[in-house]
Design an enzyme around this catalytic site. Structure first.
Site, short mmCIF file in Angstrom:
data_model
loop_
_atom_site.label_atom_id
_atom_site.label_comp_id
_atom_site.label_asym_id
_atom_site.label_seq_id
_atom_site.Cartn_x
_atom_site.Cartn_y
_atom_site.Cartn_z
N GLU A 1 -2.95 8.27 8.48
CA GLU A 1 -1.49 8.13 8.65
C GLU A 1 -1.06 8.74 9.99
O GLU A 1 -0.15 8.27 10.64
CB GLU A 1 -0.73 8.83 7.51
CG GLU A 1 -0.83 8.16 6.16
CD GLU A 1 0.06 6.91 6.02
OE1 GLU A 1 1.15 6.88 6.58
OE2 GLU A 1 -0.38 5.96 5.34
N CYS B 1 -4.16 -1.47 -2.04
CA CYS B 1 -4.31 -0.04 -2.26
C CYS B 1 -5.31 0.11 -3.40
O CYS B 1 -5.08 -0.41 -4.50
CB CYS B 1 -2.96 0.55 -2.64
SG CYS B 1 -3.02 2.26 -3.17
N ASN B 2 -6.41 0.79 -3.11
CA ASN B 2 -7.43 0.95 -4.15
C ASN B 2 -6.91 1.77 -5.32
O ASN B 2 -7.21 1.48 -6.48
CB ASN B 2 -8.66 1.65 -3.58
CG ASN B 2 -9.44 0.76 -2.64
OD1 ASN B 2 -10.36 0.08 -3.05
ND2 ASN B 2 -9.05 0.72 -1.38
N THR B 3 -6.13 2.81 -5.01
CA THR B 3 -5.63 3.68 -6.06
C THR B 3 -4.74 2.89 -7.03
O THR B 3 -4.91 2.96 -8.25
CB THR B 3 -4.85 4.86 -5.44
OG1 THR B 3 -5.65 5.43 -4.40
CG2 THR B 3 -4.50 5.90 -6.46
N CYS C 1 -10.90 3.09 -0.03
CA CYS C 1 -9.47 3.38 0.16
C CYS C 1 -9.10 2.60 1.41
O CYS C 1 -9.83 2.64 2.42
CB CYS C 1 -9.28 4.88 0.38
SG CYS C 1 -7.61 5.30 0.95
N THR C 2 -7.99 1.89 1.35
CA THR C 2 -7.68 0.99 2.47
C THR C 2 -7.32 1.76 3.75
O THR C 2 -7.26 1.17 4.82
CB THR C 2 -6.55 0.03 2.08
OG1 THR C 2 -5.44 0.78 1.56
CG2 THR C 2 -7.01 -0.96 1.04
N HIS C 3 -7.07 3.07 3.63
CA HIS C 3 -6.85 3.87 4.84
C HIS C 3 -8.16 4.10 5.62
O HIS C 3 -8.14 4.35 6.81
CB HIS C 3 -6.28 5.24 4.49
CG HIS C 3 -4.80 5.24 4.20
ND1 HIS C 3 -4.28 4.68 3.07
CD2 HIS C 3 -3.75 5.74 4.91
CE1 HIS C 3 -2.95 4.85 3.08
NE2 HIS C 3 -2.61 5.48 4.18
N ASP D 1 0.87 -1.17 0.00
CA ASP D 1 0.00 0.00 0.00
C ASP D 1 0.91 1.23 0.00
O ASP D 1 2.12 1.10 0.19
CB ASP D 1 -0.89 0.01 1.25
CG ASP D 1 -1.77 1.25 1.32
OD1 ASP D 1 -2.39 1.60 0.30
OD2 ASP D 1 -1.85 1.89 2.40
N SER D 2 0.31 2.40 -0.17
CA SER D 2 1.11 3.62 -0.11
C SER D 2 1.56 3.92 1.33
O SER D 2 2.42 4.77 1.51
CB SER D 2 0.29 4.79 -0.64
OG SER D 2 -0.90 4.92 0.11
N TYR E 1 -0.86 8.44 -2.76
CA TYR E 1 -0.94 8.12 -4.19
C TYR E 1 -2.17 8.76 -4.83
O TYR E 1 -2.21 9.02 -6.02
CB TYR E 1 -1.08 6.60 -4.38
CG TYR E 1 0.18 5.78 -4.18
CD1 TYR E 1 1.35 6.31 -3.64
CD2 TYR E 1 0.19 4.42 -4.53
CE1 TYR E 1 2.47 5.53 -3.47
CE2 TYR E 1 1.31 3.64 -4.37
CZ TYR E 1 2.46 4.20 -3.83
OH TYR E 1 3.56 3.42 -3.67
N GLY E 2 -3.18 8.96 -4.00
CA GLY E 2 -4.51 9.31 -4.52
C GLY E 2 -4.61 10.64 -5.20
O GLY E 2 -5.59 10.94 -5.88
#
Ligand code: DGL
Length: 291
Positions: free
Chosen positions: A161, A74-76, A193-195, A11-12, A43-44
């Site tokens: 984050e 990571c969806n992006t 979004c995985t966040h 992931d980012s 990344y988004g």
């Protein structure tokens, strides 16, 4: 033996930990290598070319470590780079968008006392994922009639984050982003979004308790389990009697700020990774520091 190799995840940043947890819970015999590209998050908000380049570098780094399958957590990167990653690395690759979209449709269709109208699905994601329309396509493949509304919530990524999971500032940003979504009254809302599952509590309270939140991590873990079986790649040996999250069978890499990553992981998973290293994935010296 290939079956004993780990599964790679990237992931980012910290977001993919939501997918790691789902994979770890569902697949206790497997072990994992996780890469969080914390030096280059987010990344988004970046272009297709940049996200593709980052995603390929991350995938190649993990492939060079010896993995039997890659999960793009990571969806992006899943929305923008999955075909290029598949082309480049010679192992099975699973993204999060297809599983998330399908799960949202199934969850709406199985709601008891469903009103006699097309299902309504909300998607919150990064700007790049929203622009790609990848979720709209995945949802419409499973339910062509579905009404879909998408909203970009870029500030959720730095908040996750930062570990600001229930701060008043997070609630006020959520209110501003999600008011139109609440008015749309979706049957289900995809955390695209995985966040975002890290901010689950704030998102649920803002859209209302009646909306079911879809976390693509769990759906992805189900698909990984199926694929491992189908390809005969599942690890037949129980790797440990009692397997802990972040124990020393799982190896974590970040491209920057390892200490910060460890702290957010602890807040989110209840434990810090036992094996965490800061590295570079783009041609520099690999090992910078060990934590
Ligand atoms: N967690 C990632 C996603 O699912 C990326 C967020 C970001 O880096 O902007 O889209």
């Amino acid at each position: 033996m290939r079956n004993n190799l780990p599964i790679g995840i990237f992931d980012s940043g910290v977001g993919g930990l939501t997918v790691y947890r789902a994979l770890h819970d569902r697949l206790p015999n497997e072990h994992f290598i996780y890469l969080g590209d914390t030096a280059r998050v987010p990344y988004g908000t970046k272009s297709l070319a940049t996200v593709e380049r980052y995603a390929l570098e991350n995938s190649e780094f993990l492939a060079s470590r010896g993995i039997k399958m890659l999960v793009v957590a990571c969806n992006t990167a899943s929305a923008l780079a999955l075909p290029r990653i598949r082309e480049r690395i010679g192992i099975d690759v699973v993204g999060v968008i297809g599983p998330g979209g399908r799960k949202a449709v199934v969850s709406c269709q199985s709601t008891p006392n469903r009103p006699p109208r097309a299902i309504k699905i909300g998607v919150i994601a990064t700007e790049a994922t929203v622009t790609s329309n990848a979720y709209v396509e995945a949802i419409r493949r499973a339910s062509p009639e579905a009404e879909v509304m998408q909203t970009g919530c870029p500030l959720f990524v730095p908040l996750a984050e930062e570990g600001w999971t229930t701060e008043p500032e997070t609630f006020s940003i959520a209110e501003r982003y999600l008011k139109p979504m609440r008015d749309f009254r979706p049957d289900a809302l995809v955390l695209g979004c995985t966040h975002y599952p890290i901010l689950r509590q704030v998102i649920q309270q803002t859209v209302g308790e009646g909306v079911s939140l879809i976390d693509s991590g769990e759906a992805t873990a189900e698909e990984v389990e199926e694929l491992l079986k189908e390809k005969g790649l599942a690890n037949p040996n129980a790797v440990r009697v009692k397997r802990g999250l972040c124990d020393d069978l799982d190896h974590f890499y970040v491209t920057d700020a390892a200490e910060r990553f460890a702290n957010v992981a602890e807040r989110f998973l209840g434990t810090k990774p036992s094996k965490l290293e800061a590295i570079e994935v783009y041609g520099g010296d690999e090992l910078k520091q060990e934590v």
